[in-house]
Design a protein around this motif. Structure first.
Motif, PDB file in Angstrom:
ATOM      1  N   LYS A  97     -55.942   1.757  14.496  1.00 52.51           N
ATOM      2  CA  LYS A  97     -56.405   2.417  15.716  1.00 52.51           C
ATOM      3  C   LYS A  97     -57.558   1.626  16.349  1.00 52.51           C
ATOM      4  O   LYS A  97     -58.029   0.636  15.791  1.00 52.51           O
TER       5      LYS A  97
ATOM      6  N   CYS B 110     -61.070   2.865  14.236  1.00 53.90           N
ATOM      7  CA  CYS B 110     -61.085   3.192  12.805  1.00 53.90           C
ATOM      8  C   CYS B 110     -59.897   2.502  12.142  1.00 53.90           C
ATOM      9  O   CYS B 110     -59.108   1.845  12.810  1.00 53.90           O
TER      10      CYS B 110
ATOM     11  N   CYS C 109     -57.319   3.941  10.599  1.00 53.35           N
ATOM     12  CA  CYS C 109     -56.047   4.676  10.568  1.00 53.35           C
ATOM     13  C   CYS C 109     -54.976   3.821  11.241  1.00 53.35           C
ATOM     14  O   CYS C 109     -55.279   2.959  12.055  1.00 53.35           O
TER      15      CYS C 109
ATOM     16  N   ILE D  10     -55.342  10.553  10.117  1.00 52.02           N
ATOM     17  CA  ILE D  10     -56.632  10.844  10.758  1.00 52.02           C
ATOM     18  C   ILE D  10     -57.777  10.572   9.791  1.00 52.02           C
ATOM     19  O   ILE D  10     -57.567  10.486   8.575  1.00 52.02           O
ATOM     20  N   CYS D  11     -58.989  10.418  10.341  1.00 50.70           N
ATOM     21  CA  CYS D  11     -60.172  10.200   9.503  1.00 50.70           C
ATOM     22  C   CYS D  11     -61.386  10.729  10.262  1.00 50.70           C
ATOM     23  O   CYS D  11     -61.262  11.114  11.432  1.00 50.70           O
TER      24      CYS D  11
ATOM     25  N   CYS E  10     -61.843   9.059  13.966  1.00 57.02           N
ATOM     26  CA  CYS E  10     -60.989   9.446  15.109  1.00 57.02           C
ATOM     27  C   CYS E  10     -61.016  10.953  15.344  1.00 57.02           C
ATOM     28  O   CYS E  10     -60.585  11.418  16.401  1.00 57.02           O
TER      29      CYS E  10
HETATM   30 ZN   LIG Z   1     -59.110   7.393  12.044  1.00 56.05          ZN
END
Ligand SMILES: [Zn+2]
Length: 466
Positions: free
Chosen positions: A16, A19, A21, A34-35, A38
């Motif tokens: 992304k 990040c 991901c 997701i993290c 984000c």
């Molecule tokens: Zn993320």
């Protein structure tokens, strides 16, 4: 006047925009890609994906844009359930030119379309309306897409009609694919909104358009609607309208936000990015050959007809195949085989993914035709088999009886049979020699395309005139 805002996902990146991901969110269960970054959780910090800067710069350069000396990122604040942070990190030319590109241009059929600005930003998540009916009570949200890299391309209102819009989008889609930055055939990888206004009227933005086909329709609709209002002396309001896919009309959704409604502020968590000339030169050098340059080369170097060169160069799949399969001597034949025989076999994304064909197959097929072992029409049959099975050319020719029948005695026998079955056609051919092709066709049919066409014609002519 028609202008476009086009969003293109950088689908070929690994991660992304801010990040680690995955950028390819499509293969995940909802809300698993997701993290904290984000999702915008407190304490998390974004880190800019350098590859995204490189790829977005390539798009800007390919569209003849100016590159800024530094890149800046801004927070665009608005509340919407698909936006977990309540702001989107995007770009804005607030302190001079700091977005990835500006003032570009693309020429379509002699008309110049100016590119106002290109910016790098993050995509929001996706809302899913359960049941997809108008009365649905449930809306689901999937954040897997949130934070994936997106390039927004804003044109000046330079399009005169919906047809130019379609040509432009096709050129842009080919260009993105050729650059290797995006796969426009993926669902949602390329989306466009249109700004439509008529003389004396205010600008109307049309959003939520699912396909390029519908974009053209929605512009048509909007032009007609505005003209009819103007004729009755009714003022055209500045607003955002949504495209209703079922009814094929645009519907007013909300008054258009002005920039100040978004309360843009500099994204303090991402420092200015200095665009040094050394990196830019390196990216420029790494850019794949442009479609127009390929086309020119195919025509001048290999004497490929312009129309064939056009088809070949604008489709990356075809041009890659051509580049790897051709030599000095077989270029024209490879080009021809791709654009006539192969095209129908691999015209969709699914068929291309399943195809077992390699460039070597094409080169081998041309070689075996030229050596006289199989006919051109047998090669077409072999191609179908190769796409399906991936077997080698020699294997297919020996296994499936595609070898050319050049034995005169064998052919004479087959031709005699055909002539016995087609007495009327034989009589016609005697009166009008041009109709002999019908009989050649019958011989080809009987031999499944393996009869040597030159020899067949020669024997037929002899037999008919005797
Ligand atoms: Zn993320």
């Amino acid at each position: 006047m028609i202008g476009l805002e086009i969003h293109c996902q950088l689908t070929n990146l690994q991660s992304k925009l801010f990040c680690s991901c995955k950028a390819n969110y499509r293969e995940f269960e909802p809300n698993t890609n997701i993290c904290p970054v984000c999702m915008g959780l407190p304490g998390s910090l974004p880190r800019l994906n350098q590859k995204a800067v490189e790829k977005a710069s390539m798009i800007a350069m390919a569209l003849n844009c100016k590159t800024p000396q530094r890149l800046g990122f801004f927070r665009k604040n608005y509340f919407y359930p698909d936006l977990p942070k309540n702001f989107q990190i995007t770009q804005l030319n607030m302190y001079g030119p700091t977005s990835i590109g500006e003032q570009g241009k693309v020429s379509i059929e002699g008309k110049e379309i100016r590119i106002r600005r290109i910016q790098l930003e993050e995509d929001p998540g996706r809302l899913i309306y359960e049941g997809a009916s108008e009365r649905t009570q449930i809306t689901l949200v999937d954040y897997n897409r949130a934070g994936t890299p997106l390039v927004e391309i804003v044109t000046e209102p330079d399009f005169d009609n919906p047809r130019q819009v379609r040509i432009f989008l096709n050129i842009l889609s080919d260009l993105l694919e050729n650059l290797g930055v995006s796969d426009p055939s993926l669902e949602g990888a390329m989306r466009a909104d249109a700004n439509v206004s008529i003389e004396g009227g205010l600008r109307v933005e049309v959003k939520n358009i699912g396909s390029f086909h519908d974009l053209e329709k929605s512009i048509h609709f909007e032009l007609t609607r505005q003209q009819s209002l103007a004729e009755r002396g009714i003022a055209i309001a500045q607003e955002t309208r949504h495209w209703d896919d079922k009814r094929k009309i645009t519907i007013s959704s909300r008054s258009k936000e002005e920039d100040e409604d978004y309360r843009y502020i500099l994204e303090g968590d991402i420092p200015w990015v200095i665009m040094d000339s050394e990196s830019i030169e390196k990216w420029k050098k790494n850019m794949p050959e442009s479609i127009s340059s390929k086309k020119e080369r195919y025509i001048t170097k290999h004497a490929i007809p312009a129309q064939v060169a056009d088809v070949l160069s604008s489709d990356k799949y075809y041009s890659d195949l051509f580049e790897q399969a051709h030599t000095e001597s077989n270029a024209k034949e490879v080009a021809n085989m791709i654009t006539t025989d192969l095209m129908g076999l691999v015209d969709t994304r699914e068929k291309r993914e399943q195809s077992r064909l390699t460039p070597k197959h094409l080169a081998d097929l041309i070689e075996i035709i030229n050596s006289g072992k199989i006919t051109r029409s047998s090669a077409k049959n072999a191609l179908q088999e190769i796409v399906k099975t991936g077997k080698s050319v020699s294997e297919i020719v020996s296994q499936t009886g595609l070898a050319k029948i050049s034995d005169e005695r064998e052919l004479v026998k087959i031709i005699s049979d055909v002539m016995a079955q087609e007495p009327t056609a034989v009589q016609q051919a005697r009166e009008n020699p041009q109709t002999i092709n019908y009989l050649v066709g019958k011989v080809m049919q009987k031999t499944k395309g393996t009869a040597d066409p030159t020899l067949t014609l020669k024997i037929l002519k002899e037999r008919i005139s005797s």
